[in-house]
Write a protein that holds these residues in place. Sequence first.
Motif, PDB file in Angstrom:
ATOM      1  N   THR A 147       0.844  -1.199   0.000  1.00 49.11           N
ATOM      2  CA  THR A 147       0.000   0.000   0.000  1.00 49.11           C
ATOM      3  C   THR A 147       0.876   1.244   0.000  1.00 49.11           C
ATOM      4  O   THR A 147       1.749   1.389   0.861  1.00 49.11           O
ATOM      5  CB  THR A 147      -0.915   0.026   1.232  1.00 49.11           C
ATOM      6  OG1 THR A 147      -1.704  -1.165   1.261  1.00 49.11           O
ATOM      7  CG2 THR A 147      -1.826   1.249   1.216  1.00 49.11           C
ATOM      8  N   PRO A 148       0.696   2.175  -0.952  1.00 55.23           N
ATOM      9  CA  PRO A 148       1.533   3.378  -0.994  1.00 55.23           C
ATOM     10  C   PRO A 148       1.422   4.190   0.297  1.00 55.23           C
ATOM     11  O   PRO A 148       0.393   4.194   0.966  1.00 55.23           O
ATOM     12  CB  PRO A 148       0.963   4.160  -2.192  1.00 55.23           C
ATOM     13  CG  PRO A 148       0.266   3.130  -3.027  1.00 55.23           C
ATOM     14  CD  PRO A 148      -0.274   2.118  -2.062  1.00 55.23           C
ATOM     15  N   GLU A 149       2.489   4.883   0.628  1.00 56.32           N
ATOM     16  CA  GLU A 149       2.533   5.684   1.856  1.00 56.32           C
ATOM     17  C   GLU A 149       1.396   6.706   1.903  1.00 56.32           C
ATOM     18  O   GLU A 149       0.800   6.933   2.958  1.00 56.32           O
ATOM     19  CB  GLU A 149       3.888   6.397   1.948  1.00 56.32           C
ATOM     20  CG  GLU A 149       4.050   7.266   3.190  1.00 56.32           C
ATOM     21  CD  GLU A 149       4.066   6.477   4.484  1.00 56.32           C
ATOM     22  OE1 GLU A 149       3.766   7.069   5.534  1.00 56.32           O
ATOM     23  OE2 GLU A 149       4.380   5.266   4.438  1.00 56.32           O
ATOM     24  N   ARG A 150       1.079   7.303   0.766  1.00 55.78           N
ATOM     25  CA  ARG A 150       0.007   8.301   0.737  1.00 55.78           C
ATOM     26  C   ARG A 150      -1.329   7.691   1.156  1.00 55.78           C
ATOM     27  O   ARG A 150      -2.107   8.307   1.887  1.00 55.78           O
ATOM     28  CB  ARG A 150      -0.097   8.900  -0.669  1.00 55.78           C
ATOM     29  CG  ARG A 150      -1.151   9.983  -0.804  1.00 55.78           C
ATOM     30  CD  ARG A 150      -1.098  10.611  -2.182  1.00 55.78           C
ATOM     31  NE  ARG A 150      -2.083  11.662  -2.328  1.00 55.78           N
ATOM     32  CZ  ARG A 150      -2.232  12.393  -3.430  1.00 55.78           C
ATOM     33  NH1 ARG A 150      -1.446  12.188  -4.473  1.00 55.78           N
ATOM     34  NH2 ARG A 150      -3.162  13.334  -3.485  1.00 55.78           N
ATOM     35  N   TRP A 158      -1.711  11.136   9.861  1.00 56.10           N
ATOM     36  CA  TRP A 158      -0.296  11.487   9.754  1.00 56.10           C
ATOM     37  C   TRP A 158      -0.015  12.727  10.607  1.00 56.10           C
ATOM     38  O   TRP A 158      -0.917  13.475  10.991  1.00 56.10           O
ATOM     39  CB  TRP A 158       0.088  11.755   8.308  1.00 56.10           C
ATOM     40  CG  TRP A 158      -0.393  13.060   7.736  1.00 56.10           C
ATOM     41  CD1 TRP A 158       0.307  14.222   7.646  1.00 56.10           C
ATOM     42  CD2 TRP A 158      -1.710  13.351   7.221  1.00 56.10           C
ATOM     43  NE1 TRP A 158      -0.464  15.208   7.086  1.00 56.10           N
ATOM     44  CE2 TRP A 158      -1.700  14.706   6.819  1.00 56.10           C
ATOM     45  CE3 TRP A 158      -2.870  12.592   7.063  1.00 56.10           C
ATOM     46  CZ2 TRP A 158      -2.843  15.305   6.279  1.00 56.10           C
ATOM     47  CZ3 TRP A 158      -3.984  13.199   6.521  1.00 56.10           C
ATOM     48  CH2 TRP A 158      -3.966  14.530   6.125  1.00 56.10           C
ATOM     49  N   THR A 159       1.263  12.916  10.909  1.00 59.01           N
ATOM     50  CA  THR A 159       1.724  14.074  11.671  1.00 59.01           C
ATOM     51  C   THR A 159       2.517  14.971  10.734  1.00 59.01           C
ATOM     52  O   THR A 159       3.452  14.511  10.062  1.00 59.01           O
ATOM     53  CB  THR A 159       2.600  13.634  12.855  1.00 59.01           C
ATOM     54  OG1 THR A 159       1.842  12.756  13.691  1.00 59.01           O
ATOM     55  CG2 THR A 159       3.057  14.835  13.664  1.00 59.01           C
ATOM     56  N   ASP A 160       2.154  16.251  10.674  1.00 61.49           N
ATOM     57  CA  ASP A 160       2.839  17.159   9.752  1.00 61.49           C
ATOM     58  C   ASP A 160       4.130  17.691  10.372  1.00 61.49           C
ATOM     59  O   ASP A 160       4.509  17.333  11.491  1.00 61.49           O
ATOM     60  CB  ASP A 160       1.910  18.295   9.315  1.00 61.49           C
ATOM     61  CG  ASP A 160       1.465  19.190  10.472  1.00 61.49           C
ATOM     62  OD1 ASP A 160       2.183  19.282  11.494  1.00 61.49           O
ATOM     63  OD2 ASP A 160       0.392  19.808  10.355  1.00 61.49           O
ATOM     64  N   GLU A 161       4.806  18.549   9.619  1.00 61.30           N
ATOM     65  CA  GLU A 161       6.124  19.039  10.053  1.00 61.30           C
ATOM     66  C   GLU A 161       6.051  19.911  11.300  1.00 61.30           C
ATOM     67  O   GLU A 161       7.071  20.168  11.945  1.00 61.30           O
ATOM     68  CB  GLU A 161       6.791  19.813   8.906  1.00 61.30           C
ATOM     69  CG  GLU A 161       6.076  21.088   8.468  1.00 61.30           C
ATOM     70  CD  GLU A 161       5.014  20.814   7.410  1.00 61.30           C
ATOM     71  OE1 GLU A 161       4.588  21.782   6.749  1.00 61.30           O
ATOM     72  OE2 GLU A 161       4.619  19.643   7.252  1.00 61.30           O
ATOM     73  N   HIS A 166      -3.076  14.656  12.025  1.00 63.74           N
ATOM     74  CA  HIS A 166      -4.274  14.737  11.200  1.00 63.74           C
ATOM     75  C   HIS A 166      -4.927  13.352  11.162  1.00 63.74           C
ATOM     76  O   HIS A 166      -4.346  12.417  10.607  1.00 63.74           O
ATOM     77  CB  HIS A 166      -3.921  15.193   9.785  1.00 63.74           C
ATOM     78  CG  HIS A 166      -3.251  16.530   9.734  1.00 63.74           C
ATOM     79  ND1 HIS A 166      -3.954  17.707   9.567  1.00 63.74           N
ATOM     80  CD2 HIS A 166      -1.941  16.871   9.862  1.00 63.74           C
ATOM     81  CE1 HIS A 166      -3.101  18.725   9.567  1.00 63.74           C
ATOM     82  NE2 HIS A 166      -1.880  18.247   9.749  1.00 63.74           N
ATOM     83  N   PRO A 167      -6.106  13.183  11.746  1.00 67.84           N
ATOM     84  CA  PRO A 167      -6.754  11.866  11.780  1.00 67.84           C
ATOM     85  C   PRO A 167      -7.023  11.345  10.379  1.00 67.84           C
ATOM     86  O   PRO A 167      -7.304  12.099   9.445  1.00 67.84           O
ATOM     87  CB  PRO A 167      -8.058  12.131  12.541  1.00 67.84           C
ATOM     88  CG  PRO A 167      -7.815  13.396  13.302  1.00 67.84           C
ATOM     89  CD  PRO A 167      -6.889  14.205  12.456  1.00 67.84           C
ATOM     90  N   GLY A 168      -6.944  10.023  10.243  1.00 69.03           N
ATOM     91  CA  GLY A 168      -7.204   9.389   8.967  1.00 69.03           C
ATOM     92  C   GLY A 168      -8.644   8.959   8.814  1.00 69.03           C
ATOM     93  O   GLY A 168      -9.493   9.203   9.684  1.00 69.03           O
ATOM     94  N   ALA A 169      -8.936   8.299   7.700  1.00 67.89           N
ATOM     95  CA  ALA A 169     -10.304   7.926   7.365  1.00 67.89           C
ATOM     96  C   ALA A 169     -10.901   6.940   8.371  1.00 67.89           C
ATOM     97  O   ALA A 169     -12.107   6.954   8.616  1.00 67.89           O
ATOM     98  CB  ALA A 169     -10.333   7.313   5.955  1.00 67.89           C
TER      99      ALA A 169
END
Length: 243
Positions: A147-150, A158-161, A166-169
């Motif tokens: 499964t691609p990282e995106r 994911w956690t931004d810089e 940011h919660p996922g689906a």
Amino acid sequence: VTNTVLRMVRAGQLPVRQRWALDEARWVASAGGTEIVDGLLRAGAELVLFDATPATPSGGGLGRWAEELYQGPGLAELQRDGYLVPFRILAPAQAQRELAARPVDAWLEHCNGRRAIVFTRDKAHAAATVEEFAAEGIPAAMIADSTPERERRRLLGWTDEHGTFHPGALATGEVWVVVCAQLLRQGIDVPEVAAIIVARAFDSYSLNMQGIGRGSRPCAAIGKTDCVVVYLYAGAVEKHGLP
């Protein structure tokens, strides 16, 4: 990551550090892991090993690499103090072969309305299981090593810089069920997951505890008070006991 570090150990390129902290430390008993840790010890490093299930798949301990053991709070204590939710275990009686024919049947009967992770035998089984959920109108997705990282970030968050998560689906409810063979058995934290369906053999105690532990995080936002664990096939509770 293990292969990269292993190459650095063999080439003598690993940075010199006095102390190394290793999480999910049972990996040190694997072929590549043992060589890495032995290389660190030869270089005079101190190791701190962290693991909620500190045993090898065959049931051996980690005493070859650890001279002292410090035990933190146990599962019951963490549940009592609100850091984890209790489990509600559903499994076939010994006389039964299975609790449900398919993971989707188990979800509809025992977990309806709960975000869930389903563990399957392999990727082909995972793909078929996603189709079965889709046929019932239940949003589901598969995740695997390919499964691609995106897409992983979309599903799991994911956690931004800036350090903002940011919660996922799966957390938001865009997807209700994520299906995999092994990939999510450790290291994932989606508190909204309130059901684990085990449609495969969990051969080791560590794999079993780590797998069902993906549903153990509390989540006040959805009123989560427990995690339902459904073993489709007989034998797991008899083999590993209750958590």
